[in-house]
Design a protein around this motif. Sequence first.
Motif, short mmCIF file in Angstrom:
data_model
loop_
_atom_site.label_atom_id
_atom_site.label_comp_id
_atom_site.label_asym_id
_atom_site.label_seq_id
_atom_site.Cartn_x
_atom_site.Cartn_y
_atom_site.Cartn_z
N PRO A 44 -1.18 1.53 10.70
CA PRO A 44 0.12 1.38 11.37
C PRO A 44 0.46 -0.07 11.71
CG PRO A 44 -1.19 3.07 12.47
CD PRO A 44 -2.05 2.46 11.42
N VAL A 45 -0.54 -0.85 12.10
CA VAL A 45 -0.29 -2.26 12.42
C VAL A 45 0.16 -3.00 11.15
CG1 VAL A 45 -1.43 -4.44 13.07
CG2 VAL A 45 -1.76 -2.38 14.45
N TYR A 46 -0.56 -2.79 10.06
CA TYR A 46 -0.20 -3.46 8.81
C TYR A 46 1.18 -3.03 8.32
CZ TYR A 46 -0.19 -5.00 3.99
OH TYR A 46 0.16 -5.59 2.81
N GLN A 47 1.47 -1.73 8.38
CA GLN A 47 2.76 -1.24 7.90
C GLN A 47 3.90 -1.80 8.72
OE1 GLN A 47 2.18 3.02 7.86
NE2 GLN A 47 1.62 2.99 5.70
N LEU A 48 3.74 -1.86 10.03
CA LEU A 48 4.79 -2.43 10.87
C LEU A 48 4.97 -3.91 10.56
CD1 LEU A 48 6.89 -2.13 13.11
CD2 LEU A 48 5.05 -2.53 14.77
N ALA A 49 3.88 -4.62 10.36
CA ALA A 49 3.96 -6.04 10.01
C ALA A 49 4.66 -6.21 8.67
CB ALA A 49 2.56 -6.66 9.98
N LEU A 50 4.37 -5.33 7.72
CA LEU A 50 5.01 -5.42 6.40
C LEU A 50 6.50 -5.12 6.49
CD1 LEU A 50 4.47 -5.96 3.41
CD2 LEU A 50 4.00 -3.51 3.14
N VAL A 51 6.88 -4.15 7.30
CA VAL A 51 8.30 -3.85 7.50
C VAL A 51 9.00 -5.06 8.10
CG1 VAL A 51 9.90 -2.52 8.96
CG2 VAL A 51 8.10 -1.35 7.71
N HIS A 52 8.34 -5.69 9.03
CA HIS A 52 8.94 -6.82 9.74
C HIS A 52 9.01 -8.07 8.88
CE1 HIS A 52 10.16 -8.43 13.65
NE2 HIS A 52 10.01 -7.21 14.09
N THR A 53 7.91 -8.40 8.18
CA THR A 53 7.85 -9.67 7.45
C THR A 53 8.34 -9.54 6.01
OG1 THR A 53 5.58 -9.28 6.70
CG2 THR A 53 5.87 -10.45 8.80
N GLN A 54 8.25 -8.35 5.45
CA GLN A 54 8.61 -8.08 4.05
C GLN A 54 7.83 -8.98 3.10
OE1 GLN A 54 12.87 -8.10 3.64
NE2 GLN A 54 13.10 -6.36 5.00
N ASN A 55 6.60 -9.25 3.45
CA ASN A 55 5.76 -10.12 2.65
C ASN A 55 4.31 -9.77 2.96
OD1 ASN A 55 3.99 -12.59 2.48
ND2 ASN A 55 5.84 -13.41 1.52
N ARG A 56 3.53 -9.45 1.94
CA ARG A 56 2.14 -9.02 2.15
C ARG A 56 1.28 -10.08 2.83
NH1 ARG A 56 0.01 -5.28 -2.79
NH2 ARG A 56 1.67 -3.75 -2.60
N ALA A 57 1.39 -11.32 2.38
CA ALA A 57 0.56 -12.38 2.96
C ALA A 57 0.87 -12.56 4.45
CB ALA A 57 0.77 -13.69 2.21
N ASP A 58 2.14 -12.56 4.80
CA ASP A 58 2.52 -12.68 6.21
C ASP A 58 2.07 -11.46 7.00
OD1 ASP A 58 3.61 -15.16 5.79
OD2 ASP A 58 5.68 -14.46 5.72
N ALA A 59 2.21 -10.28 6.39
CA ALA A 59 1.77 -9.05 7.07
C ALA A 59 0.27 -9.09 7.34
CB ALA A 59 2.14 -7.83 6.24
N GLU A 60 -0.49 -9.62 6.40
CA GLU A 60 -1.93 -9.74 6.60
C GLU A 60 -2.25 -10.74 7.71
OE1 GLU A 60 -3.32 -10.65 2.67
OE2 GLU A 60 -2.96 -8.59 1.97
#
Length: 175
Positions: free
Chosen positions: A23-39
């Motif tokens: 859930p943390v990664y998915q929310l970060a991905l929704v927010h940043t729209q970029n895998r590296a930033d989500a990580e």
Amino acid sequence: MMKKEPMRTQMFMECAVKRFGTPVYQLALVHTQNRADAEDVFQEAFLRLYLDATLFADDEHLKAWLLQVTINACHDLHRSAWSRRRAALSEDIPFETEEDSGLWAAVAKLPQKYRDVIHLYYQEGYSAEEIGNILGRKTATVRTQMCRARELLKSELGGNYNEERVQENVQPDHA
């Protein structure tokens, strides 16, 4: 500057990452729209947990805390000088079906405030009141934002909008 001492055990952190990492990664991905930033945001959220002394009443309290920290870390990243001075990367995120890809593209086009509530409601299963607590918004505001987001999705998807489809497929699986 004083160095903060870790407040959590290795076992606690392993359990937290295992239970709430997706859930943390998915929310970060929704927010940043970029895998590296989500990580990066994912790592920052769990680092903050590691160094934080908050006592959690239960797993839901911990999950809500992590999601709030994730949103804050996304905002911090967005405000950073590094973020403002770099070019956006275009990347393909794998989906199970072409319809999922179209739905993701429509959700990704929503303004951030709508993406957040859609993700937390459909993907994480939070109520409007709980989303309001996590995001620091009034419940009525969250309901209005969900309604507006649904209307934007209907418009973007050309009338092929199906709320159950959104609930099943708002986010791609974390690889």
